[in-house]
Design a protein around this motif. Structure first.
Motif, PDB file in Angstrom:
ATOM      1  N   THR A   1      -8.073  -3.581   3.454  1.00  0.00           N
ATOM      2  CA  THR A   1      -7.064  -4.617   3.672  1.00  0.00           C
ATOM      3  C   THR A   1      -7.633  -5.999   3.378  1.00  0.00           C
ATOM      4  N   ALA A   2      -8.868  -6.235   3.852  1.00  0.00           N
ATOM      5  CA  ALA A   2      -9.517  -7.523   3.578  1.00  0.00           C
ATOM      6  C   ALA A   2      -9.746  -7.716   2.086  1.00  0.00           C
TER       7      ALA A   2
ATOM      8  N   ILE B   1      -0.342  -2.976   5.580  1.00  0.00           N
ATOM      9  CA  ILE B   1      -0.844  -3.891   6.611  1.00  0.00           C
ATOM     10  C   ILE B   1      -0.925  -5.319   6.056  1.00  0.00           C
ATOM     11  N   GLY B   2      -1.478  -5.430   4.825  1.00  0.00           N
ATOM     12  CA  GLY B   2      -1.565  -6.754   4.213  1.00  0.00           C
ATOM     13  C   GLY B   2      -0.195  -7.375   4.036  1.00  0.00           C
ATOM     14  N   GLY B   3       0.784  -6.575   3.619  1.00  0.00           N
ATOM     15  CA  GLY B   3       2.140  -7.089   3.489  1.00  0.00           C
ATOM     16  C   GLY B   3       2.734  -7.482   4.822  1.00  0.00           C
ATOM     17  N   GLY B   4       2.394  -6.706   5.871  1.00  0.00           N
ATOM     18  CA  GLY B   4       2.883  -7.054   7.206  1.00  0.00           C
ATOM     19  C   GLY B   4       2.355  -8.399   7.671  1.00  0.00           C
ATOM     20  N   ILE B   5       1.051  -8.649   7.426  1.00  0.00           N
ATOM     21  CA  ILE B   5       0.466  -9.944   7.788  1.00  0.00           C
ATOM     22  C   ILE B   5       1.136 -11.058   6.986  1.00  0.00           C
TER      23      ILE B   5
ATOM     24  N   VAL C   1       9.251  -7.399  -2.004  1.00  0.00           N
ATOM     25  CA  VAL C   1       9.239  -6.849  -3.369  1.00  0.00           C
ATOM     26  C   VAL C   1       7.822  -6.514  -3.806  1.00  0.00           C
ATOM     27  N   VAL C   2       6.900  -7.453  -3.581  1.00  0.00           N
ATOM     28  CA  VAL C   2       5.513  -7.259  -4.019  1.00  0.00           C
ATOM     29  C   VAL C   2       4.850  -6.131  -3.238  1.00  0.00           C
ATOM     30  N   MET C   3       5.113  -6.049  -1.941  1.00  0.00           N
ATOM     31  CA  MET C   3       4.526  -4.985  -1.127  1.00  0.00           C
ATOM     32  C   MET C   3       4.972  -3.614  -1.638  1.00  0.00           C
ATOM     33  N   LEU C   4       6.245  -3.471  -1.961  1.00  0.00           N
ATOM     34  CA  LEU C   4       6.743  -2.196  -2.483  1.00  0.00           C
ATOM     35  C   LEU C   4       6.113  -1.866  -3.835  1.00  0.00           C
ATOM     36  N   LEU C   5       5.941  -2.872  -4.671  1.00  0.00           N
ATOM     37  CA  LEU C   5       5.309  -2.648  -5.977  1.00  0.00           C
ATOM     38  C   LEU C   5       3.867  -2.167  -5.825  1.00  0.00           C
ATOM     39  N   TYR C   6       3.107  -2.797  -4.909  1.00  0.00           N
ATOM     40  CA  TYR C   6       1.706  -2.411  -4.709  1.00  0.00           C
ATOM     41  C   TYR C   6       1.594  -0.992  -4.141  1.00  0.00           C
ATOM     42  N   ILE C   7       2.459  -0.665  -3.183  1.00  0.00           N
ATOM     43  CA  ILE C   7       2.422   0.683  -2.611  1.00  0.00           C
ATOM     44  C   ILE C   7       2.755   1.720  -3.676  1.00  0.00           C
ATOM     45  N   ALA C   8       3.764   1.412  -4.514  1.00  0.00           N
ATOM     46  CA  ALA C   8       4.121   2.321  -5.601  1.00  0.00           C
ATOM     47  C   ALA C   8       2.970   2.470  -6.585  1.00  0.00           C
ATOM     48  N   ALA C   9       2.302   1.341  -6.902  1.00  0.00           N
ATOM     49  CA  ALA C   9       1.186   1.382  -7.860  1.00  0.00           C
ATOM     50  C   ALA C   9       0.069   2.279  -7.359  1.00  0.00           C
ATOM     51  N   LEU C  10      -0.258   2.172  -6.069  1.00  0.00           N
ATOM     52  CA  LEU C  10      -1.356   2.970  -5.534  1.00  0.00           C
ATOM     53  C   LEU C  10      -0.972   4.453  -5.454  1.00  0.00           C
ATOM     54  N   PHE C  11       0.259   4.726  -5.027  1.00  0.00           N
ATOM     55  CA  PHE C  11       0.702   6.114  -4.934  1.00  0.00           C
ATOM     56  C   PHE C  11       0.676   6.786  -6.308  1.00  0.00           C
ATOM     57  N   VAL C  12       1.188   6.086  -7.320  1.00  0.00           N
ATOM     58  CA  VAL C  12       1.213   6.643  -8.678  1.00  0.00           C
ATOM     59  C   VAL C  12      -0.203   6.840  -9.197  1.00  0.00           C
ATOM     60  N   SER C  13      -1.089   5.871  -8.918  1.00  0.00           N
ATOM     61  CA  SER C  13      -2.473   5.956  -9.411  1.00  0.00           C
ATOM     62  C   SER C  13      -3.205   7.149  -8.810  1.00  0.00           C
ATOM     63  N   THR C  14      -3.134   7.301  -7.481  1.00  0.00           N
ATOM     64  CA  THR C  14      -3.864   8.383  -6.823  1.00  0.00           C
ATOM     65  C   THR C  14      -3.243   9.745  -7.095  1.00  0.00           C
TER      66      THR C  14
ATOM     67  N   PHE D   1      -4.308 -12.743  12.674  1.00  0.00           N
ATOM     68  CA  PHE D   1      -4.669 -11.904  11.528  1.00  0.00           C
ATOM     69  C   PHE D   1      -5.148 -12.729  10.339  1.00  0.00           C
ATOM     70  N   SER D   2      -4.564 -13.905  10.121  1.00  0.00           N
ATOM     71  CA  SER D   2      -4.984 -14.733   8.988  1.00  0.00           C
ATOM     72  C   SER D   2      -6.426 -15.197   9.163  1.00  0.00           C
ATOM     73  N   PHE D   3      -6.728 -15.755  10.326  1.00  0.00           N
ATOM     74  CA  PHE D   3      -8.105 -16.210  10.568  1.00  0.00           C
ATOM     75  C   PHE D   3      -9.055 -15.015  10.675  1.00  0.00           C
ATOM     76  N   GLY D   4      -8.552 -13.906  11.249  1.00  0.00           N
ATOM     77  CA  GLY D   4      -9.414 -12.738  11.448  1.00  0.00           C
ATOM     78  C   GLY D   4      -9.885 -12.118  10.146  1.00  0.00           C
TER      79      GLY D   4
END
Length: 697
Positions: free
Chosen positions: A207-208, A55-59, A244-257, A407-410
């Motif tokens: 996300t926040a 979601i953060g990457g989408g924003i 690129v960064v969004m994919l790295l973060y998703i991979a990091a969380l998946f590997v961690s959990t 989304f940015s202001f929210g």
């Protein structure tokens, strides 16, 4: 030899390629966040926190698309400050510029503190104990990075490339191994037991928390003035870095959990990634991830220093802050004073040690900047400024910037109250500075926008009625340089008669009359062509030839001995265009013709359209001045009218040429009919109809 002022205020050179631009964005985003947030996010939402990063990457992508469009139209140093100031004025631009500057200074200090922590831990892992030297290490590295950036943008870009490539290699190897291990391709599968152990609501609050991971891609726009081939490389770098960064973060969380339980990750907190690496590959993995953390925080700090200094440079260049700050070093070609202005408070903040709250203030200021980027694009799409032309356009027109702004202001609502108060405090101080110290400012348009409407060879069509031919206004044509002219001889045919029948009957007479008109133009040094047509619909025929000939303007045939003035009546919000400005420049610069801009409004004053037309007229006046046209040649006036044609007739003399921009809100056929059946009937002078930009090249 140029004087010293020219040397000091010369432009920064374009030395950064796509690779350097990408690494500025990736290097800023893949900082301490990729090592800090997986553990914290897993503790809050479990594996479902991958949705938070998605979601953060989408924003971030919404803002990246919006920023990419603005950046290709205005590829100047300053990024969001530049966009906002050119659309909403200097006050709003100054607030955004301060937000960029201060936000990045705080973020840089935070990254340097993180760097010193990783260095101490890495050395401890290797058996070397430096004691409590975190503050001193951060301070020293801040000075070194500032010095490297002063030595040259290209050198800083190469450093950024090397650091980010090394970092990416370590992360890809670790995460790649972790994914293979989790899915059972190496050893036994160890997928997470529960995807969302606490439900899906924590996904939003997480996300926040993690959105600070995506603060950085817009910093690419801050150095837009130094990026090669910006119309292609800016969108690729901004959008590509987010993906690129969004994919790295998703991979990091998946590997961690997958490697460790959520509770254990939450307990480890900031050092969770070290524990994950140790679980996967032992002490070697721990050393590798500590090295990666060292590189990540270093790249983030370096990219933030580079970007922040360009925000300061842009503010100074526009005289928002002292002008000498934007001086460019003669030897290194960098804004050395701006870098020092960034480096001093940044290194000073590192002496505070833990500055997490300041990092969150930086996130607050970035969200304000992101939201304003989207609001600026919304305003542009609503106003359609006559000078605006982007080589990259967002998908869905309104949808992307509207969602990006919401989304940015929210997300600000999910931040700590103290951070919000401090953030608004920074904005309040910036507004106070502006009111006290910033004088009235007149902006020029972006360099690429000014180049976009330069016409190297004007292409003009003159329609001549061969049944009753008028002389072509040679006096005006002489004012153009390098002119390409198409004389379109026409004879109107009754609708019940075919053009072929009319041509058979009147072709000889029509050709003779057309030749007489052309003979009168033989002494002109122009590229001259001619066509003879028989048509029942003159407007449609002119439209057709305008497209085929790629013409810039259509000139009506009226005899005129000399041209004393260009009269430009402005009566439609969508009438002003880049091409109209370019034709006025071409005429005024080559022949010193006076230009009279007349805003015509109904006698019911105060309408919103009237205000917009006034603003657009002022923009044209400003740009004519910046084009080098003497202010004495430009006259501006306002009149209230009941009838446009009558008002133009009263203002125009036989020695004038009336220049009209083709409005966007009328079909070309209808507009030509209006010209010939309306204003032209009231005038004894020729009309130069400058066509819409998209209809000609």
């Amino acid at each position: 030899m140029p004087d010293s002022s020219e040397k000091k205020h010369r432009k920064l050179e374009r030395t950064l390629g796509l690779g350097e631009a990408l690494t500025i964005g990736i290097g800023t985003m893949v900082g301490a966040g990729i090592f800090v947030f997986p553990g914290l996010a897993a503790g809050q939402a479990g594996t479902a926190a991958t949705l938070s990063f998605l979601i953060g990457g989408g924003i971030a992508l919404l803002v990246a698309f919006s920023s990419s469009e603005l950046a290709t139209a205005m590829p100047e140093n300053g990024g969001a400050y530049y966009y906002v100031s050119r659309i909403f004025g200097p006050n709003a631009g100054f607030v955004v510029g301060i937000g960029q500057w201060i936000g990045l200074v705080f973020a840089s200090a935070f990254y340097l503190t993180g760097f010193s922590q990783y260095m101490i831990e890495l050395l401890q892992e290797m058996g070397v104990n430096l004691g409590d030297t975190m503050v001193l290490i951060a301070f020293a590295i801040g000075i070194v990075l500032t010095f490297i950036n002063i030595l040259g943008t290209e050198g800083a870009g190469k450093l950024q490339n090397q650091v980010v490539i090394s970092l990416a290699a370590i992360l890809v190897l670790l995460f790649g191994y972790g994914i293979l291990d989790a899915t059972g391709l190496i050893g036994e599968a160890s997928l997470p037991d529960t995807f969302a152990p606490k439900g899906y609501w924590p996904v939003l609050t997480t996300t926040a928390l993690i959105f600070t991971s995506y603060l950085g891609f817009v910093q690419i726009a801050n150095v837009a003035g130094e990026i090669k081939n910006p119309t292609q490389n800016l969108p690729r770098a901004m959008i590509g870095s987010v993906i690129v960064v969004m994919l790295l973060y998703i991979a990091a969380l998946f590997v961690s959990t997958s490697a460790l339980p959520n509770e254990e990750l939450a307990e480890m907190g900031e050092t969770a990634m070290v524990g994950v690496a140790r679980e996967l590959t032992g002490n070697i993995g721990a050393l590798a991830i500590l090295t990666a953390g060292l590189l990540a925080t270093l790249s983030s700090a370096n990219a933030s220093i580079l970007s922040s200094s360009r925000a300061v440079y842009a503010l100074s260049k526009d005289k928002m802050i002292p002008r000498p700050i934007s001086n460019v070093n003669d030897r290194f070609g960098t804004p050395h004073i701006a870098l020092i202005v960034v480096g001093i408070p940044m290194t000073g903040l590192t002496l505070m040690g833990k500055i997490e709250i300041l990092a969150e203030v930086a996130s607050f200021l970035h969200l304000i900047v992101y939201g304003m980027i989207c609001v600026t694009l919304i305003r542009i799409k609503y106003d359609r400024p006559w000078w605006y032309q982007a080589d990259f356009e967002t998908m869905g027109k309104w949808v992307v910037p509207v969602l990006g702004a919401i989304f940015s202001f929210g997300l600000i609502a999910f931040m700590e109250s103290l951070s919000i108060y401090l953030g608004f405090g920074v904005l309040a101080v910036s507004i106070l500075w502006y009111l006290l110290f910033v004088h009235e400012i007149e902006f020029s348009l972006p360099e690429t926008a000014r180049r976009a409407y330069q016409i190297e060879q004007p292409r003009i069509i003159v329609a001549v009625d061969v049944e009753n031919p008028n002389a072509i206004p040679k006096a005006l044509l002489k004012a153009f340089q390098n002119l390409k002219l198409l004389v379109l001889g026409y004879r109107l045919v009754p609708e019940q008669t075919s053009p072929e029948q009319s041509r058979e009957q009147f072709e000889d007479e029509a050709e003779e009359n057309l030749d007489n008109v052309l003979q009168d133009l033989k002494d002109l040094d122009i590229d001259l062509q001619s066509e003879l047509v028989f048509t029942p619909n003159l407007a449609k025929t002119i439209n057709q030839y305008s497209d085929e000939y790629h013409s810039h303007a259509v000139l009506t045939a009226r005899p005129i001995e000399s041209v004393n003035r260009l009269l430009v009546p402005i009566y439609s919000l969508n009438q002003i265009s880049r091409r109209l400005a370019s034709v006025l420049k071409a005429l005024a610069q080559s022949s010193d013709l006076p230009i009279s801009l007349v805003m015509m409004t109904s006698r019911e004053s105060g309408s919103e359209e009237e205000k917009d037309i006034t603003r657009l007229k002022q923009e044209m006046v400003t740009e004519l001045k910046h084009a080098g046209i003497s202010e004495q040649l430009i006259r501006s006036q306002d009149v209230d009218v009941d009838d446009i044609a009558e008002a133009v007739s009263e203002l125009a003399s036989e020695d004038d040429v009336v220049a009209l921009g083709e409005p966007d809100d009328l079909e070309r056929d209808s507009f030509f009919k209006t010209i010939h059946q309306g204003i032209q009937e009231e005038l004894d002078c020729p009309i130069l109809v400058v066509l819409k930009d998209e209809k000609s090249s």
